[in-house]
Structures are given as C-alpha cells and as structure tokens.
Write a protein that holds these residues in place. Structure first.
Motif, PDB file in Angstrom:
ATOM      1  N   LYS A   8      -1.217 -14.304   6.154  1.00 50.45           N
ATOM      2  CA  LYS A   8      -2.339 -15.075   6.787  1.00 50.45           C
ATOM      3  C   LYS A   8      -3.384 -15.319   5.550  1.00 50.45           C
ATOM      4  O   LYS A   8      -3.845 -16.412   5.491  1.00 50.45           O
ATOM      5  CB  LYS A   8      -2.727 -14.505   7.930  1.00 50.45           C
ATOM      6  N   LEU A   9      -3.652 -14.303   4.924  1.00 45.25           N
ATOM      7  CA  LEU A   9      -4.794 -14.172   4.191  1.00 45.25           C
ATOM      8  C   LEU A   9      -4.341 -15.136   2.697  1.00 45.25           C
ATOM      9  O   LEU A   9      -4.914 -15.984   2.132  1.00 45.25           O
ATOM     10  CB  LEU A   9      -5.093 -13.261   3.557  1.00 45.25           C
ATOM     11  N   VAL A  10      -3.203 -14.853   2.397  1.00 39.77           N
ATOM     12  CA  VAL A  10      -2.603 -15.322   1.201  1.00 39.77           C
ATOM     13  C   VAL A  10      -2.448 -16.957   1.408  1.00 39.77           C
ATOM     14  O   VAL A  10      -2.677 -17.998   0.869  1.00 39.77           O
ATOM     15  CB  VAL A  10      -1.157 -14.950   0.804  1.00 39.77           C
ATOM     16  N   PHE A  11      -1.739 -17.410   2.688  1.00 43.30           N
ATOM     17  CA  PHE A  11      -1.559 -18.760   3.106  1.00 43.30           C
ATOM     18  C   PHE A  11      -2.923 -19.481   3.047  1.00 43.30           C
ATOM     19  O   PHE A  11      -3.024 -20.799   2.686  1.00 43.30           O
ATOM     20  CB  PHE A  11      -0.903 -18.832   4.411  1.00 43.30           C
ATOM     21  N   SER A  12      -3.967 -18.965   3.598  1.00 39.82           N
ATOM     22  CA  SER A  12      -5.059 -19.663   3.620  1.00 39.82           C
ATOM     23  C   SER A  12      -6.084 -19.235   2.424  1.00 39.82           C
ATOM     24  O   SER A  12      -7.032 -20.041   2.535  1.00 39.82           O
ATOM     25  CB  SER A  12      -6.241 -18.879   4.937  1.00 39.82           C
ATOM     26  N   GLY A  13      -5.391 -18.836   1.336  1.00 38.99           N
ATOM     27  CA  GLY A  13      -6.161 -18.698   0.226  1.00 38.99           C
ATOM     28  C   GLY A  13      -7.387 -17.876   0.101  1.00 38.99           C
ATOM     29  O   GLY A  13      -8.139 -17.636  -0.877  1.00 38.99           O
ATOM     30  N   LYS A  14      -7.468 -16.694   1.130  1.00 37.08           N
ATOM     31  CA  LYS A  14      -8.610 -16.106   1.207  1.00 37.08           C
ATOM     32  C   LYS A  14      -8.389 -14.718   0.707  1.00 37.08           C
ATOM     33  O   LYS A  14      -9.059 -13.686   0.876  1.00 37.08           O
ATOM     34  CB  LYS A  14      -9.104 -16.047   2.557  1.00 37.08           C
ATOM     35  N   GLY A  15      -7.427 -14.310   0.241  1.00 39.03           N
ATOM     36  CA  GLY A  15      -6.777 -12.910  -0.326  1.00 39.03           C
ATOM     37  C   GLY A  15      -5.517 -12.913  -1.095  1.00 39.03           C
ATOM     38  O   GLY A  15      -4.601 -13.670  -0.944  1.00 39.03           O
ATOM     39  N   SER A  71       1.315  -1.299  11.816  1.00 40.25           N
ATOM     40  CA  SER A  71       2.474  -1.162  11.355  1.00 40.25           C
ATOM     41  C   SER A  71       2.686  -1.894  10.099  1.00 40.25           C
ATOM     42  O   SER A  71       1.854  -2.792   9.961  1.00 40.25           O
ATOM     43  CB  SER A  71       3.474  -1.525  12.702  1.00 40.25           C
ATOM     44  N   SER A  72       4.005  -1.688   9.507  1.00 37.97           N
ATOM     45  CA  SER A  72       4.124  -2.334   8.323  1.00 37.97           C
ATOM     46  C   SER A  72       4.226  -3.766   8.359  1.00 37.97           C
ATOM     47  O   SER A  72       3.661  -4.724   7.802  1.00 37.97           O
ATOM     48  CB  SER A  72       5.404  -1.618   7.722  1.00 37.97           C
ATOM     49  N   SER A  73       4.743  -4.204   9.656  1.00 41.72           N
ATOM     50  CA  SER A  73       4.716  -5.568   9.897  1.00 41.72           C
ATOM     51  C   SER A  73       3.499  -6.111  10.262  1.00 41.72           C
ATOM     52  O   SER A  73       3.329  -7.470   9.849  1.00 41.72           O
ATOM     53  CB  SER A  73       6.096  -5.980  11.025  1.00 41.72           C
ATOM     54  N   GLN A  74       2.683  -5.359  10.744  1.00 46.56           N
ATOM     55  CA  GLN A  74       1.320  -5.940  11.222  1.00 46.56           C
ATOM     56  C   GLN A  74       0.617  -6.246   9.953  1.00 46.56           C
ATOM     57  O   GLN A  74      -0.001  -7.172   9.566  1.00 46.56           O
ATOM     58  CB  GLN A  74       0.621  -5.103  12.065  1.00 46.56           C
ATOM     59  N   VAL A  75       0.785  -5.240   8.860  1.00 46.26           N
ATOM     60  CA  VAL A  75       0.043  -5.630   7.574  1.00 46.26           C
ATOM     61  C   VAL A  75       0.563  -6.644   6.917  1.00 46.26           C
ATOM     62  O   VAL A  75      -0.116  -7.411   6.171  1.00 46.26           O
ATOM     63  CB  VAL A  75       0.265  -4.008   6.900  1.00 46.26           C
ATOM     64  N   LYS A  76       2.077  -6.736   6.940  1.00 46.95           N
ATOM     65  CA  LYS A  76       2.561  -7.954   6.182  1.00 46.95           C
ATOM     66  C   LYS A  76       2.016  -9.313   6.966  1.00 46.95           C
ATOM     67  O   LYS A  76       1.900 -10.270   5.966  1.00 46.95           O
ATOM     68  CB  LYS A  76       4.013  -7.735   6.428  1.00 46.95           C
ATOM     69  N   ALA A  77       1.964  -9.437   8.126  1.00 51.51           N
ATOM     70  CA  ALA A  77       1.411 -10.448   8.735  1.00 51.51           C
ATOM     71  C   ALA A  77       0.036 -10.817   8.444  1.00 51.51           C
ATOM     72  O   ALA A  77      -0.479 -11.800   8.087  1.00 51.51           O
ATOM     73  CB  ALA A  77       1.632 -10.430  10.167  1.00 51.51           C
ATOM     74  N   TYR A  78      -0.814  -9.852   8.231  1.00 50.95           N
ATOM     75  CA  TYR A  78      -2.209  -9.862   8.005  1.00 50.95           C
ATOM     76  C   TYR A  78      -2.187 -10.457   6.571  1.00 50.95           C
ATOM     77  O   TYR A  78      -3.141 -11.482   6.332  1.00 50.95           O
ATOM     78  CB  TYR A  78      -2.723  -8.558   8.095  1.00 50.95           C
ATOM     79  N   TRP A  79      -1.550 -10.097   5.468  1.00 53.22           N
ATOM     80  CA  TRP A  79      -1.761 -10.512   4.146  1.00 53.22           C
ATOM     81  C   TRP A  79      -1.120 -11.848   4.073  1.00 53.22           C
ATOM     82  O   TRP A  79      -1.599 -12.536   3.231  1.00 53.22           O
ATOM     83  CB  TRP A  79      -1.101  -9.434   3.401  1.00 53.22           C
TER      84      TRP A  79
END
Length: 133
Positions: free
Chosen positions: A85-92, A75-83
């Motif tokens: 997490k990656l942005v916060f961790s510096g991995k994407g 879902s759009s909310s799942q994709v937003k949460a996924y990104w």
C-alpha cells in the motif's frame, strides 16, 4: 519407506521448533548509543521513524516471520500488504532485504544509522545489541 518418512517429519518438526524458539536480537552499529524500545523498533521497521535505515531478513525466512510477529505484531502477509500500500501510494519504500545474518551484520557494521535483526546465536562484536525480542 514409512520409517524414513517418519524420521524426516520428526526432524522437520524439531527444526521448526528450534527456529520458532530462536531469540531475536535487534542490532545497530557499534557507534550507535541510542536505547530503543519495542515500540521504536516497530515504528522504524514500518517506516514511521526515519532516523534509522532498517534492513530485513529475506522474504520467506523463518526469523523474519518471527520478527514480524514479535516486533510488529503482524503476520508476514499483513506486513507485505502494509508495504504494498505504501509503495503503491508513493509514501514509502520497504527495508532492503539480506539473505543471511552475516550480510545483515556487515551492512549494519558499515552504516552508522543502520538497524537490523539476527538470531541471538549469531551476535558478535561487529554490531551492538539494541534490544532482544
């Protein structure tokens, strides 16, 4: 007044139905000879395959929500949460966003490694269809 409201509701329903039934085409630069699978597209747009530069429709766009469901199985909310997490961790870094199919086509046409998606009704000779969802 009730008659007008009924007409507005019916028209909105028809619009939503037509968007939900829109065929999505993943597009690449005309010079790109690669063949892509749905799995490849998912990996590219989730930042797991770095060979391409993915671009998204703007947040809240109905086509983007449909793409997330069809290509990413999220879902759009799942994709937003996924990104997030990656942005916060510096991995994407999430894909750049564009407001219209025309802007996506222009970016893809001018960048050999770019990949995006548009409504199939807007496909023309400026970009090449890689896969239809």
């Amino acid at each position: 007044m009730n008659k007008i409201l009924s007409i507005v509701v019916i028209m909105a329903g028809l619009l939503i139905t037509s968007v939900a039934q829109a065929e999505i085409v993943v597009v690449v630069n005309k010079g790109n000879g690669a063949t892509l699978t749905k799995s490849d597209v998912s990996r590219i747009f989730l930042g797991k395959m770095k060979k391409y530069t993915p671009v998204n429709a703007s947040s809240g766009n109905a086509l983007r929500a449909e793409f997330n469901k069809k290509a990413l199985n999220k879902s759009s909310s799942q994709v937003k949460a996924y990104w997030s997490k990656l942005v916060f961790s510096g991995k994407g870094t999430p894909p750049k966003e564009f407001a219209s199919d025309a802007e996506i086509k222009a970016f893809v046409a001018s960048n050999p490694n770019a990949i995006g998606y548009i409504d199939s009704a807007n496909l023309d000779g400026t970009v090449k269809a890689a896969i239809t969802l």
